[in-house]
Structure formats: structure tokens, C-alpha cells
Scaffold this active site. Structure first.
Site, mmCIF file in Angstrom:
data_model
loop_
_atom_site.group_PDB
_atom_site.id
_atom_site.type_symbol
_atom_site.label_atom_id
_atom_site.label_comp_id
_atom_site.label_asym_id
_atom_site.label_seq_id
_atom_site.Cartn_x
_atom_site.Cartn_y
_atom_site.Cartn_z
ATOM 1 N N GLY A 1 0.876 -1.258 -0.145
ATOM 2 C CA GLY A 1 0.180 -0.100 -0.207
ATOM 3 C C GLY A 1 0.912 1.381 0.113
ATOM 4 O O GLY A 1 1.117 1.786 -0.886
ATOM 5 N N ARG B 1 -0.166 12.153 10.486
ATOM 6 C CA ARG B 1 0.830 11.341 11.044
ATOM 7 C C ARG B 1 1.862 11.640 11.907
ATOM 8 O O ARG B 1 2.154 11.014 12.836
ATOM 9 C CB ARG B 1 1.320 10.656 9.660
ATOM 10 C CG ARG B 1 0.649 9.828 8.704
ATOM 11 C CD ARG B 1 1.276 9.014 7.508
ATOM 12 N NE ARG B 1 1.976 7.982 8.188
ATOM 13 C CZ ARG B 1 3.413 8.174 8.160
ATOM 14 N NH1 ARG B 1 3.958 9.279 7.800
ATOM 15 N NH2 ARG B 1 3.901 7.329 8.698
ATOM 16 N N CYS C 1 -6.271 24.615 15.737
ATOM 17 C CA CYS C 1 -6.198 24.988 17.087
ATOM 18 C C CYS C 1 -5.687 23.887 17.994
ATOM 19 O O CYS C 1 -6.312 23.387 19.031
ATOM 20 C CB CYS C 1 -7.445 25.790 17.632
ATOM 21 S SG CYS C 1 -7.351 26.636 19.208
#
Length: 443
Positions: free
Chosen positions: A292, A330, A361
Site C-alpha cells: 500500500g 501522521r 487550534c
């Protein structure tokens, strides 16, 4: 500066991908923008297929769509003669809407719902990868209701711990996935599956983790899976036709990463399969793998526009871009590292060290710490490399930020694959209950 695939710096000093100047892409499609190098995706797919063909074994290379699931990517997977892994009804629906052949679809997941299983049964997909005893019984019952007998692999955990982040390591004993090999669950799972009338056991599936930069873990997995296959043949009389060794092949995010060539991973796997199964006088099985990240990761680049900055003397300078953890979670999830360049001034000398902040934020919304760049100006374009896997796939609407567009680039042509979300898209599923709606009269 390390450039992947068709990326290069053109005569204007701009980053160019697939023959397209990223300044032109930003002007046409806006930022943040996911850019996919189509030629590099196809190159990676062909590297896997060619490596397996050289082995002489029967094989399927299945693109693990969880890395990046959009209809355009499904279309490329079909054109490159790949199979396809899905892990939800959404990924399955995406594949079917793209016209992907159902018989080349494999359905994974540790908690498939009855609705998802029925959808996959109705579509006549090629194989279910069964994760636990409850699913065995459920799948058998639902297939029986439809008068079908379906192909299955049982996912086993071989007790191999890959050298990777604990959140993306899946082959060890302590894992939410699969039937454990060491405690006898895998043996009992195969035994039960073989006795269920509506299941056809093809073999087993093993996946040891992600971002793996060596072959020893794969060799060890083959060793344990092969021994298990022999045990099942000798004791239960069932011969595995398919061995699926999953994915996990690493890519280069930064200079600290040293992935092996695709052919090296594949040769290690196929040599081990041939050696173990030949020695056991076992028919050579068909080998499946599920790349993938390694098929799409380095083909993706995210383009941002620089906004504000904050210089704290003696500490650091923050440079904020118009995206962040909503389009790339990530770094926050895994402390993942990335490389980047000022795409509109790629040849300018580096003059400062900055940290790239997102616009959410959240203090933790940081994309890159301590990046050396030319003197950064508001309006500059920042290109972050290797964002093709698990960026769009994990994107969110946190802070009600709209998800970016996706464009595929090739031979100077940019093709929209996913539209940028509009403000109306943000509220399209919102409903104000009648009791909360304005009545026009005070009570």
C-alpha cells in the site's frame, strides 16, 4: 534535496511533478493540494509484478487501498492488473463504483459488520480474510443464507515483531488482529473453518507490520507459516493453496530511511517459499502480497501556501501553512518525519531553520520540526514530500476545515481526482432538530 519519481526543479526554480509546475497547480486547484505522480505509482506497481514474474510462482499483487482509496487509484490498480484489498464498506463501495472487478477484491478487517459482509457477498468478491472465530461463524451463516460458498484466508499472527512503530506493528502475539499461531488459536481456526459448509479455505494471511527496511522478518514469517502449512496438511489433510504475506515494505521519507528495492523484498520472500515448501514436498502455493504505502507513498506531495510566522529569539521560528493535521495527522499520531522544499524558490540558498506549523487550534499541530529553508515569505509554496499514503486517507474536518483536492499529474497534464470540499460540504449532513429550530416566538 532528494526528489522522487518525475519530480524535478525546472528552469524557473520551481518544483515540477509529472511535467506540471506546482505554481500552476496551486493557481488552478488551490492549496492545500495533494499531488499524485501517476507515472511513479505505475512504476511501483510494475516493480512488484515484474519481481514476482521472475520468481516463476503464481501470485497476486493486491494494492492495499487503505493507504489511499479513491476511484482514480482503483482505476489505476485495475489497469496495472493488480488485485485490491478493502477493509470497510466505504472502501468496497469506492472500488465497485470505480468498476474494479469484484473477483479481485479481498476483504480484510477485525470487526466486519453483518451489513459489510452481506454487501461483499452480494458483490461476489474474491476472498474474505477472516480475523477471528466470531467472524468465521457469522460469514458461514450469512453465506449460507445466500446459498454461496466463499473463499477465505485466515489471518494468523506468526509471532514476528517487525522493527517499526508499535502502533503499526501487527505480527506479534499481542495484537488485535488474527488467530495466534503460538497459542493454538490458528490451528483451531483452520480446523473449524474446514468443517464449515459455506467456506472454502484457500490458506492463511500473515502481516508483520509497516515501514520494514529488512528482509529477515519476512523470512521468519515464511518459516513459521510454512511449518504451520505442513502441520495442517499432515494432521488435518488440508493443503493450503494460497499464502498471503501482507505488506509493510518500507519507503524513504527522510535521509534516515533506507528501504530496499522492491525486487529484494520479493526475492527474499519467494526464495524462502520455494525452499521451505520444496523441502516439505508441499505443492508450491500461490503467493499474495499487499503493498500500500510502498506503491503510493513517495508518489504523493502535499502543496501548501505559507501564511503567518512567529520568531521566538533563541528558541525557534514557527512558519504556519494553510493545512496541517487535518490533511496529515501522521506527525501527531506517529511522530512521523518528512522533508520539504519551498516549491516556488527551490534553488534559493537555505538561510534559516524553521518549524512548520499547521493552522489547527492545537499546539501539537506541527508538520516538520527544524527544517532548513530559504528566508520564508508569506505566500511562498511549501511542498512536503512522500504524502501519498495515509494522508488523504486519514484526513479529517477537525476545526471544520475543508479537505483538500487531489490531482493526478502525468506528462504535463493535471487531472482532478477528488474535488476540494466546499463550505456546503461541511454542513451537508448536519440537521437541526425541530425542537432547536427558531420558532419566531418567545416562550
Amino acid at each position: 534535496m532528494y526528489l522522487h519519481g518525475t519530480s524535478k526543479i525546472n528552469a524557473k526554480g520551481h518544483l515540477e511533478i509529472g511535467g506540471c509546475d506546482v505554481r500552476d497547480l496551486a493557481a488552478e486547484f488551490g492549496t492545500p493540494l495533494y499531488i499524485v505522480d501517476e507515472a511513479l505509482v505505475r512504476q511501483r506497481a510494475r516493480e512488484y509484478v515484474d519481481a514476482f514474474r521472475a520468481s516463476g510462482l503464481k501470485f497476486q499483487v493486491a494494492y492495499a487501498s487503505k493507504a489511499f482509496s479513491v476511484m482514480a487509484m482503483c482505476a489505476i490498480a485495475e489497469q496495472e492488473n493488480l488485485s485490491l484489498d478493502v477493509v470497510s464498506d466505504g472502501e468496497l463501495y469506492t472500488a465497485l463504483k470505480a468498476g474494479f472487478p469484484a473477483q479481485r477484491i479481498h476483504f480484510h478487517g477485525n470487526n466486519k459488520t453483518p451489513e459489510e459482509i452481506n454487501m461483499a457477498l452480494d458483490a461476489n468478491i474474491g476472498c474474505f480474510v477472516v480475523d477471528n472465530f466470531i467472524e468465521l461463524d457469522l460469514l458461514n451463516a450469512l453465506a449460507g443464507e445466500k446459498g454461496k460458498k466463499v473463499n477465505v484466508l485466515l489471518r494468523i499472527t506468526p509471532g514476528v515483531e517487525a522493527h517499526t512503530h508499535e502502533f503499526i506493528s501487527t505480527g506479534q502475539t499481542d495484537s488485535k488482529f488474527g488467530f495466534d499461531l503460538g497459542n493454538g488459536a490458528a490451528y483451531e481456526g483452520i480446523k473449524q473453518a474446514a468443517e464449515l459448509a459455506n467456506l472454502n479455505v484457500l490458506g492463511v494471511h500473515s502481516h508483520i507490520g509497516s515501514q520494514i527496511f529488512e528482509v529477515e522478518g519476512f523470512r521468519m514469517a515464511v518459516d513459521r507459516v510454512a511449518a504451520f502449512a505442513v502441520q495442517i496438511r499432515d494432521e488435518l489433510g488440508l493443503t493450503f493453496q494460497v499464502i498471503n504475506l501482507g505488506g509493510g515494505f518500507g519507503i524513504r521519507y527522510t535521509e534516515a530511511d533506507a528501504p530496499l528495492p522492491v525486487s529484494t523484498y520479493v526475492k527474499a520472500i519467494t526464495d524462502a517459499i520455494i525452499s521451505h515448501f520444496t523441502e516439505a514436498k508441499f505443492p508450491l502455493p500461490e503467493i499474495w502480497v499487499e503493498p500500500g504505502r510502498s506503491m503510493v507513498g513517495d508518489a504523493g506531495t502535499t502543496l501548501y501556501t505559507v501564511g503567518t510566522s512567529k520568531d521566538i529569539p533563541g528558541v525557534r521560528k514557527y512558519v504556519a501553512v494553510d493545512g496541517g493535521m487535518t490533511d496529515n495527522p501522521r506527525p501527531a499520531l506517529y511522530d512521523s518525519k518528512y522533508e520539504a522544499v519551498l516549491a516556488n524558490r527551490a534553488n534559493d540558498p537555505k538561510e534559516e531553520t524553521v518549524s512548520i506549523a499547521g493552522k489547527c487550534c492545537e499546539s501539537g499541530d506541527m508538520l516538520i520540526w527544524d527544517l532548513e529553508l530559504p528566508k520564508v515569505q508569506t505566500g511562498d509554496l511549501l511542498a512536503v514530500f512522500c504524502t501519498g499514503a495515509y494522508n488523504y486517507a486519514m484526513a479529517s474536518n477537525y476545526n471544520r476545515i475543508r479537505r483538500p483536492a487531489v490531482v493526478f499529474v502525468k506528462d504535463g497534464e493535471a487531472s482532478l481526482a477528488v474535488k476540494r470540499e466546499s463550505l456546503d460540504d461541511i454542513v451537508v449532513n448536519d440537521v437541526i432538530p425541530a425542537r432547536l429550530q427558531k420558532s419566531g416566538a418567545a416562550k
